[in-house]
Design an enzyme around this catalytic site. Structure first.
Site, PDB file in Angstrom:
ATOM      1  N   GLY A 279      35.546 -29.093  -0.612  1.00 20.66           N
ATOM      2  CA  GLY A 279      34.941 -28.432   0.546  1.00 20.66           C
ATOM      3  C   GLY A 279      33.589 -29.031   0.933  1.00 20.66           C
ATOM      4  O   GLY A 279      33.149 -30.046   0.375  1.00 20.66           O
TER       5      GLY A 279
ATOM      6  N   ILE B 266      30.229 -27.942   0.773  1.00 21.56           N
ATOM      7  CA  ILE B 266      29.101 -28.015  -0.171  1.00 21.56           C
ATOM      8  C   ILE B 266      29.548 -28.719  -1.453  1.00 21.56           C
ATOM      9  O   ILE B 266      28.809 -29.520  -2.035  1.00 21.56           O
ATOM     10  CB  ILE B 266      28.532 -26.607  -0.460  1.00 21.56           C
ATOM     11  CG1 ILE B 266      28.140 -25.916   0.860  1.00 21.56           C
ATOM     12  CG2 ILE B 266      27.323 -26.694  -1.387  1.00 21.56           C
ATOM     13  CD1 ILE B 266      27.784 -24.439   0.717  1.00 21.56           C
TER      14      ILE B 266
ATOM     15  N   SER C  87      43.031 -25.050   0.673  1.00 22.98           N
ATOM     16  CA  SER C  87      43.292 -24.073   1.732  1.00 22.98           C
ATOM     17  C   SER C  87      42.311 -24.231   2.886  1.00 22.98           C
ATOM     18  O   SER C  87      42.609 -23.859   4.014  1.00 22.98           O
ATOM     19  CB  SER C  87      43.223 -22.642   1.185  1.00 22.98           C
ATOM     20  OG  SER C  87      41.941 -22.387   0.654  1.00 22.98           O
TER      21      SER C  87
ATOM     22  N   SER D 174      25.135 -15.948  -1.954  1.00 24.25           N
ATOM     23  CA  SER D 174      24.686 -16.089  -0.579  1.00 24.25           C
ATOM     24  C   SER D 174      23.540 -15.138  -0.284  1.00 24.25           C
ATOM     25  O   SER D 174      23.455 -14.042  -0.863  1.00 24.25           O
ATOM     26  CB  SER D 174      25.866 -15.752   0.326  1.00 24.25           C
ATOM     27  OG  SER D 174      25.439 -15.590   1.652  1.00 24.25           O
TER      28      SER D 174
ATOM     29  N   TYR E 161      33.619 -10.266   3.093  1.00 25.56           N
ATOM     30  CA  TYR E 161      33.172 -11.532   2.487  1.00 25.56           C
ATOM     31  C   TYR E 161      31.875 -11.323   1.703  1.00 25.56           C
ATOM     32  O   TYR E 161      31.759 -11.684   0.532  1.00 25.56           O
ATOM     33  CB  TYR E 161      32.958 -12.612   3.574  1.00 25.56           C
ATOM     34  CG  TYR E 161      32.144 -13.773   3.066  1.00 25.56           C
ATOM     35  CD1 TYR E 161      32.684 -14.679   2.159  1.00 25.56           C
ATOM     36  CD2 TYR E 161      30.808 -13.949   3.450  1.00 25.56           C
ATOM     37  CE1 TYR E 161      31.919 -15.736   1.662  1.00 25.56           C
ATOM     38  CE2 TYR E 161      30.046 -14.989   2.966  1.00 25.56           C
ATOM     39  CZ  TYR E 161      30.605 -15.882   2.065  1.00 25.56           C
ATOM     40  OH  TYR E 161      29.843 -16.909   1.567  1.00 25.56           O
TER      41      TYR E 161
ATOM     42  N   LYS F 260      30.762 -11.462  -2.609  1.00 24.72           N
ATOM     43  CA  LYS F 260      29.640 -12.167  -3.268  1.00 24.72           C
ATOM     44  C   LYS F 260      28.806 -11.176  -4.075  1.00 24.72           C
ATOM     45  O   LYS F 260      28.435 -11.434  -5.216  1.00 24.72           O
ATOM     46  CB  LYS F 260      28.761 -12.865  -2.226  1.00 24.72           C
ATOM     47  CG  LYS F 260      29.430 -14.007  -1.495  1.00 24.72           C
ATOM     48  CD  LYS F 260      29.742 -15.159  -2.425  1.00 24.72           C
ATOM     49  CE  LYS F 260      30.543 -16.245  -1.740  1.00 24.72           C
ATOM     50  NZ  LYS F 260      31.136 -17.201  -2.668  1.00 24.72           N
TER      51      LYS F 260
ATOM     52  N   TYR G 151      22.503 -19.043  -1.494  1.00 29.89           N
ATOM     53  CA  TYR G 151      22.241 -20.048  -0.457  1.00 29.89           C
ATOM     54  C   TYR G 151      21.792 -19.363   0.818  1.00 29.89           C
ATOM     55  O   TYR G 151      22.342 -18.338   1.207  1.00 29.89           O
ATOM     56  CB  TYR G 151      23.500 -20.831  -0.072  1.00 29.89           C
ATOM     57  CG  TYR G 151      24.340 -21.408  -1.169  1.00 29.89           C
ATOM     58  CD1 TYR G 151      23.820 -21.708  -2.426  1.00 29.89           C
ATOM     59  CD2 TYR G 151      25.676 -21.691  -0.921  1.00 29.89           C
ATOM     60  CE1 TYR G 151      24.630 -22.259  -3.400  1.00 29.89           C
ATOM     61  CE2 TYR G 151      26.489 -22.243  -1.890  1.00 29.89           C
ATOM     62  CZ  TYR G 151      25.966 -22.520  -3.139  1.00 29.89           C
ATOM     63  OH  TYR G 151      26.782 -23.061  -4.079  1.00 29.89           O
TER      64      TYR G 151
ATOM     65  N   ASN H  66      21.131 -20.939   4.896  1.00 23.72           N
ATOM     66  CA  ASN H  66      22.130 -21.457   5.845  1.00 23.72           C
ATOM     67  C   ASN H  66      22.293 -22.967   5.740  1.00 23.72           C
ATOM     68  O   ASN H  66      21.517 -23.714   6.352  1.00 23.72           O
ATOM     69  CB  ASN H  66      21.734 -21.062   7.271  1.00 23.72           C
ATOM     70  CG  ASN H  66      21.889 -19.573   7.523  1.00 23.72           C
ATOM     71  OD1 ASN H  66      21.374 -18.746   6.776  1.00 23.72           O
ATOM     72  ND2 ASN H  66      22.608 -19.226   8.565  1.00 23.72           N
TER      73      ASN H  66
ATOM     74  N   ASN I  99      32.579 -20.670  13.493  1.00 25.67           N
ATOM     75  CA  ASN I  99      31.871 -19.387  13.456  1.00 25.67           C
ATOM     76  C   ASN I  99      30.373 -19.607  13.393  1.00 25.67           C
ATOM     77  O   ASN I  99      29.601 -18.776  13.848  1.00 25.67           O
ATOM     78  CB  ASN I  99      32.247 -18.608  12.186  1.00 25.67           C
ATOM     79  CG  ASN I  99      33.715 -18.285  12.156  1.00 25.67           C
ATOM     80  OD1 ASN I  99      34.219 -17.628  13.057  1.00 25.67           O
ATOM     81  ND2 ASN I  99      34.410 -18.769  11.139  1.00 25.67           N
ATOM     82  N   ASN I 100      29.992 -20.703  12.772  1.00 26.57           N
ATOM     83  CA  ASN I 100      28.573 -20.913  12.482  1.00 26.57           C
ATOM     84  C   ASN I 100      27.897 -21.731  13.577  1.00 26.57           C
ATOM     85  O   ASN I 100      28.541 -22.473  14.307  1.00 26.57           O
ATOM     86  CB  ASN I 100      28.391 -21.588  11.124  1.00 26.57           C
ATOM     87  CG  ASN I 100      28.908 -20.718   9.989  1.00 26.57           C
ATOM     88  OD1 ASN I 100      29.850 -21.087   9.301  1.00 26.57           O
ATOM     89  ND2 ASN I 100      28.304 -19.560   9.814  1.00 26.57           N
TER      90      ASN I 100
ATOM     91  N   GLY J  44      27.175  -7.072  13.232  1.00 26.04           N
ATOM     92  CA  GLY J  44      26.843  -7.377  11.839  1.00 26.04           C
ATOM     93  C   GLY J  44      25.680  -8.343  11.668  1.00 26.04           C
ATOM     94  O   GLY J  44      25.220  -8.552  10.547  1.00 26.04           O
TER      95      GLY J  44
END
Ligand code: NAD
Ligand code: UFG
Length: 336
Positions: free
Chosen positions: A10, A12, A34, A124, A149, A153, A177, A179, A198-199, A294
């Protein structure tokens, strides 16, 4: 050290493999792919000059984990594997709890059965909820997470603390972390989101490359200097180096250790857009949209503890983050 890296294909994870290799560590990757492409690992091999053993194994697959942990002796695990899309987690809470919590429980069990009780976990800043203190220190109380989500965490942090309390042989580092953005300066590895990002930064780079017409800015009526949300953006290479530094905590048998990984600097959405435009000489059209459910107004870290205890401090600033995000997107418009 020899390190098991879950989720190593992935965003990171792949950057961390490069930094671990540069620091002389040996790695083995497991990932179910995935949310990633195995090409990222080919690119890591190209950057490091070393082929990294890779197993396409799911962290929920006990047999698969036993096979990998039986074939190698690991000093520690860096655990990135997990689902991370906030909005999707609201739609599919069961899948998020099962993958992130179920998967981590299976991983922790397989690790202890094989005598490896050292883990660095990707947590996070989301665990702080709407933060009670700004800048956020590790002492800031955890807050209410508005989505499954974030809950995974926060709950996993609690679960791991309980496990360490009961068995002092465990050393567990929880890295919160802020951002992560940017990409490896080579432009060979970077963030590769599926579908509509999304980011904020991947959305900006997709506008820059012409894939999307304009950026929607989610709210300009927050109590911040320009009304848009403020975040602590951190270059992914700095974040990756934070994991290398965190191995020191494992080596000195930290028990439980918690560190914020951020720069300590907050930038608003419009400040990030302006920095991107200035560094890369590209106009980013945007329009103001309603607030996103949110979201919070302001979130940035006090990263002093990581500097004091691990000697780690972010080196890159917002300009390098904007430059390297764009360099990655420009050179890989379709991702890997
Ligand atoms: P990513 O999706 O790029 O990487 C996660 C990797 O885990 C992917 O390669 C995916 O295929 C793999 N994976 C997912 N479920 C798995 C499973 N059951 N078994 C094996 N592999 C599995 O995400 P990333 O941005 O690199 O994030 C890495 C970690 O950091 C995640 O745990 C994420 O929640 C956490 N984190 C990310 C951010 C961020 O903004 N990117 C912020 C805070 C925390
Ligand atoms: N934003 C926009 N438009 C977009 C996307 C985002 O205006 O298209 C704004 C958001 O409203 C927010 C800021 O840009 O003010 C940053 O949003 P991101 O979605 O990039 O990041 P978040 O801070 O919401 O959350 C991210 C990860 C979480 C992680 C958290 C840690 O998505 O998983 O950082 O701080 F937990």
């Amino acid at each position: 050290m020899k390190i098991l890296v879950t989720g190593g294909a992935g965003f990171i994870g792949s950057h961390t493999l490069v930094e671990l290799s540069a620091a002389g560590h040996e790695t083995v990757v497991i990932d179910n792919l995935s949310n990633s492409n195995p090409k990222s690992l080919e690119r890591v091999a190209e950057l490091t000059g070393k082929q990294i053993p890779f197993y396409q194994v799911d962290i929920r697959d006990r047999e698969g984990l036993n096979r990998v942990l039986g074939e190698h002796h690991f000093d520690a695990c860096i655990h990135f594997a997990g689902l991370k899309a906030v909005g999707e987690s609201v739609e599919k809470p069961w899948e998020y709890y099962e993958n992130n919590i179920g998967g981590t429980l299976t991983l922790l069990d397989a690790m202890r059965q094989h005598g490896c009780k050292n883990i660095i976990f990707s947590s996070s800043a989301t665990v702080y909820g709407d933060p009670a203190i700004i800048p956020i220190t590790e002492e800031c109380p955890k807050g209410h997470c508005t989505n499954p989500y974030g809950q995974t965490k926060s709950m996993l942090e609690e679960i791991m603390m309980d496990i360490q309390k009961a068995d002092k042989e465990w050393n567990i580092v929880l890295l919160r972390y802020f951002n992560p953005i940017g990409a490896h300066p080579s432009g060979r590895i970077g963030e590769n989101p599926n579908g509509i990002p999304n980011n904020l930064m991947p959305y900006i780079t997709q506008v820059a490359v012409g894939k999307r017409p304009e950026l929607g800015v989610f709210g300009n009526d927050y109590p911040t200097p320009d009304g848009t949300g403020v975040r602590d953006y951190i270059h992914v290479v700095d974040l990756a180096r934070g994991h290398v530094a965190a191995l020191q905590a494992i080596e000195r048998k930290c028990g439980i250790a918690i560190y914020n990984l951020g720069t300590g600097q907050g930038y608003s959405v419009l400040q990030l857009v302006q920095a991107f435009e200035k560094v890369n000489h590209i106009k980013i059209p945007y329009s103001i949209k309603p607030r996103r459910a949110g979201d919070i107004a302001t979130c940035y870290s006090n990263p002093a503890k990581a500097e004091r205890e691990l000697g780690w401090k972010a080196q890159y600033g917002i300009e390098e983050m904007c430059r390297d995000s764009w360099n990655w997107q420009r050179n890989n418009p379709e991702g890997f």
